[in-house]
Design a protein around this motif. Sequence first.
Motif, mmCIF file in Angstrom:
data_model
loop_
_atom_site.group_PDB
_atom_site.id
_atom_site.type_symbol
_atom_site.label_atom_id
_atom_site.label_comp_id
_atom_site.label_asym_id
_atom_site.label_seq_id
_atom_site.Cartn_x
_atom_site.Cartn_y
_atom_site.Cartn_z
ATOM 1 N N ALA A 11 0.847 -1.205 0.000
ATOM 2 C CA ALA A 11 0.000 0.000 0.000
ATOM 3 C C ALA A 11 0.877 1.248 0.000
ATOM 4 O O ALA A 11 0.524 2.271 0.572
ATOM 5 C CB ALA A 11 -0.937 -0.018 1.204
ATOM 6 N N THR A 78 2.593 -4.911 -5.297
ATOM 7 C CA THR A 78 3.693 -3.928 -5.333
ATOM 8 C C THR A 78 4.555 -4.056 -4.085
ATOM 9 O O THR A 78 5.455 -3.250 -3.866
ATOM 10 C CB THR A 78 3.162 -2.478 -5.401
ATOM 11 O OG1 THR A 78 2.346 -2.247 -4.241
ATOM 12 C CG2 THR A 78 2.360 -2.224 -6.645
ATOM 13 N N LEU A 92 17.664 -5.261 -5.747
ATOM 14 C CA LEU A 92 16.457 -5.499 -4.949
ATOM 15 C C LEU A 92 16.139 -6.977 -4.792
ATOM 16 O O LEU A 92 15.280 -7.358 -4.004
ATOM 17 C CB LEU A 92 15.251 -4.852 -5.641
ATOM 18 C CG LEU A 92 15.258 -3.370 -5.865
ATOM 19 C CD1 LEU A 92 14.038 -2.963 -6.664
ATOM 20 C CD2 LEU A 92 15.267 -2.648 -4.533
ATOM 21 N N ASN A 96 13.294 -8.609 -2.183
ATOM 22 C CA ASN A 96 11.949 -8.775 -2.730
ATOM 23 C C ASN A 96 11.573 -10.236 -2.987
ATOM 24 O O ASN A 96 10.386 -10.580 -3.011
ATOM 25 C CB ASN A 96 11.794 -7.913 -3.989
ATOM 26 C CG ASN A 96 11.688 -6.442 -3.623
ATOM 27 O OD1 ASN A 96 11.581 -6.102 -2.434
ATOM 28 N ND2 ASN A 96 11.726 -5.556 -4.598
ATOM 29 N N ILE A 119 3.974 -6.176 -9.964
ATOM 30 C CA ILE A 119 4.677 -4.951 -10.375
ATOM 31 C C ILE A 119 6.066 -4.885 -9.742
ATOM 32 O O ILE A 119 6.972 -4.235 -10.243
ATOM 33 C CB ILE A 119 3.863 -3.694 -9.979
ATOM 34 C CG1 ILE A 119 2.469 -3.717 -10.632
ATOM 35 C CG2 ILE A 119 4.598 -2.420 -10.369
ATOM 36 C CD1 ILE A 119 1.650 -2.449 -10.412
ATOM 37 N N THR A 120 6.247 -5.582 -8.629
ATOM 38 C CA THR A 120 7.488 -5.495 -7.856
ATOM 39 C C THR A 120 8.720 -5.815 -8.715
ATOM 40 O O THR A 120 8.716 -6.772 -9.485
ATOM 41 C CB THR A 120 7.415 -6.485 -6.666
ATOM 42 O OG1 THR A 120 6.276 -6.156 -5.875
ATOM 43 C CG2 THR A 120 8.672 -6.405 -5.804
ATOM 44 N N HIS A 176 12.043 -5.990 -18.306
ATOM 45 C CA HIS A 176 11.898 -4.620 -17.812
ATOM 46 C C HIS A 176 13.226 -4.237 -17.193
ATOM 47 O O HIS A 176 13.484 -4.496 -16.048
ATOM 48 C CB HIS A 176 10.789 -4.571 -16.761
ATOM 49 C CG HIS A 176 10.571 -3.202 -16.198
ATOM 50 N ND1 HIS A 176 10.290 -2.120 -16.975
ATOM 51 C CD2 HIS A 176 10.579 -2.760 -14.915
ATOM 52 C CE1 HIS A 176 10.136 -1.060 -16.192
ATOM 53 N NE2 HIS A 176 10.308 -1.421 -14.944
ATOM 54 N N SER A 230 10.604 5.575 -6.580
ATOM 55 C CA SER A 230 10.515 5.487 -8.042
ATOM 56 C C SER A 230 9.123 5.904 -8.514
ATOM 57 O O SER A 230 8.254 6.243 -7.716
ATOM 58 C CB SER A 230 10.884 4.071 -8.490
ATOM 59 O OG SER A 230 10.187 3.089 -7.760
HETATM 60 O O1 TXD Z 1 7.136 -1.218 -14.253
HETATM 61 C C1 TXD Z 1 7.276 -1.679 -13.161
HETATM 62 N N1 TXD Z 1 7.066 -2.960 -12.950
HETATM 63 C C2 TXD Z 1 7.679 -0.824 -12.024
HETATM 64 C C3 TXD Z 1 8.070 -1.455 -10.801
HETATM 65 C C4 TXD Z 1 7.660 0.596 -12.098
HETATM 66 C C5 TXD Z 1 7.919 1.354 -10.990
HETATM 67 C C6 TXD Z 1 8.233 0.776 -9.689
HETATM 68 N N2 TXD Z 1 8.360 -0.636 -9.700
HETATM 69 C C7 TXD Z 1 8.509 -1.385 -8.449
HETATM 70 O O2 TXD Z 1 7.262 -1.417 -7.783
HETATM 71 C C8 TXD Z 1 9.444 -0.826 -7.410
HETATM 72 O O3 TXD Z 1 10.777 -1.092 -7.737
HETATM 73 C C9 TXD Z 1 8.980 -1.583 -6.186
HETATM 74 O O4 TXD Z 1 9.545 -2.885 -6.178
HETATM 75 C C10 TXD Z 1 7.465 -1.701 -6.384
HETATM 76 C C11 TXD Z 1 6.620 -0.806 -5.503
HETATM 77 O O5 TXD Z 1 6.974 0.540 -5.671
HETATM 78 P P1 TXD Z 1 6.396 1.682 -4.685
HETATM 79 O O6 TXD Z 1 6.918 2.973 -5.167
HETATM 80 O O7 TXD Z 1 4.942 1.502 -4.485
HETATM 81 O O8 TXD Z 1 7.145 1.273 -3.337
HETATM 82 P P2 TXD Z 1 6.759 1.671 -1.816
HETATM 83 O O9 TXD Z 1 6.092 2.988 -1.743
HETATM 84 O O10 TXD Z 1 7.993 1.444 -1.008
HETATM 85 O O11 TXD Z 1 5.693 0.568 -1.427
HETATM 86 C C12 TXD Z 1 6.036 -0.753 -1.196
HETATM 87 C C13 TXD Z 1 5.220 -1.211 -0.021
HETATM 88 C C14 TXD Z 1 5.577 -0.518 1.301
HETATM 89 O O12 TXD Z 1 4.440 0.144 1.813
HETATM 90 C C15 TXD Z 1 6.022 -1.669 2.213
HETATM 91 O O13 TXD Z 1 5.613 -1.498 3.555
HETATM 92 C C16 TXD Z 1 5.305 -2.833 1.571
HETATM 93 O O14 TXD Z 1 5.416 -2.616 0.172
HETATM 94 N N3 TXD Z 1 5.847 -4.131 1.902
HETATM 95 C C17 TXD Z 1 5.068 -5.207 2.072
HETATM 96 N N4 TXD Z 1 3.745 -5.353 1.946
HETATM 97 C C18 TXD Z 1 3.239 -6.578 2.175
HETATM 98 N N5 TXD Z 1 3.993 -7.644 2.496
HETATM 99 C C19 TXD Z 1 5.332 -7.527 2.617
HETATM 100 N N6 TXD Z 1 6.082 -8.598 2.936
HETATM 101 C C20 TXD Z 1 5.921 -6.267 2.404
HETATM 102 N N7 TXD Z 1 7.192 -5.796 2.436
HETATM 103 C C21 TXD Z 1 7.140 -4.486 2.136
#
Ligand code: TXD
Length: 319
Positions: A11, A78, A92, A96, A119-120, A176, A230
Amino acid sequence: MARNKIALIGAGMIGGTLAHLAASKEMGDVVLFDIAEGMPAGKALDLAQAAPVDGFDSNLKGTGDYADIAGADVIIVTAGVPRKPGMSRDDLLGINLKVMKAVGDGIKEHAPDAFVICITNPLDAMVWALREFSGLPHNKVVGMAGVLDSARFRHFLAEEFNVSVEDVTAFVLGGHGDTMVPVPAYSTIAGIPIPDLIKMGWTTQENIDAIVKRTRGGGGEIVALLGNGSAYYAPATSAIMMAESYLKDKRRVLPAAAHLTGQYGVDDLYVGVPVIIGKDGVEKVIEIELSDEAQGNFNVSVDAVKELLEACKGLDSSL
Ligand code: TXD
């Protein structure tokens, strides 16, 4: 008729934007899942309070309990750590991969019938691992990157030609990452391929080469500008388009990281290719003929994805 349910695992910046888009488009009820305490509930409440102003009906819930994703029609993942300046997508990997294990287990137990969009990053490896951990059919797990990469290409082309983005189609293949393969021959302005536009004198090969290069580095350009995290608006918008194609059985033709079983000479790997997304998830992988140059670049990209997968298998013996 019951509303659709969209579960967002993670989130953060993209997850929050996804929730806003899904709710305001009335795609269904939205569950925001995150390990961060309070934050998903806070975002859900904030968005629910936007609903009366903007006039949309969607139940929004923030949670840290996988049981709340039960019955989800679409899950967008994500969860994880985003890139920091100077960090490659591959850095990462270790962090991840563990997150994908937890998410895959949660999906397997609570929402095995969902269509899952990952998306991650690093995307092509994470979507493969998530599919393995969740055990869902390959057609129900897909990675989002191609829609975003081609949107970046389209934006730059629209600027170059000074035309509406709506009239620009663009084609991007491969993983990607910096090895992605934008294909100008299959990219058009209102149906006119880029090579023809160069012949017409509307632009030059040098300008197109520079745009291809900028597209490849599109994610990094934004990472450097933001200084902390990002891109999130365009990534979220792109994943929503894929979710809508599934939920409405639109059968859109979109570039996505799909599981290949021999197409393009690739077996058991997720790589970006054009696919049709409809009610059964990825319904068809479209195999096009590539020029020698594009095929060569595609192979380089596939090798980069393979390398990542080998690293994943080294980190987790169950893969
Ligand atoms: O084109 C694409 N695929 C992408 C990918 C384009 C842009 C960004 N891209 C990747 O998306 C980026 O490299 C990250 O791996 C993800 C998510 O990016 P975002 O900017 O949304 O990252 P945030 O703001 O850090 O959000 C990630 C959330 C954060 O709130 C953490 O607390 C949570 O993930 N998180 C978890 N949630 C649930 N379960 C677990 N285990 C967990 N670990 C961290």
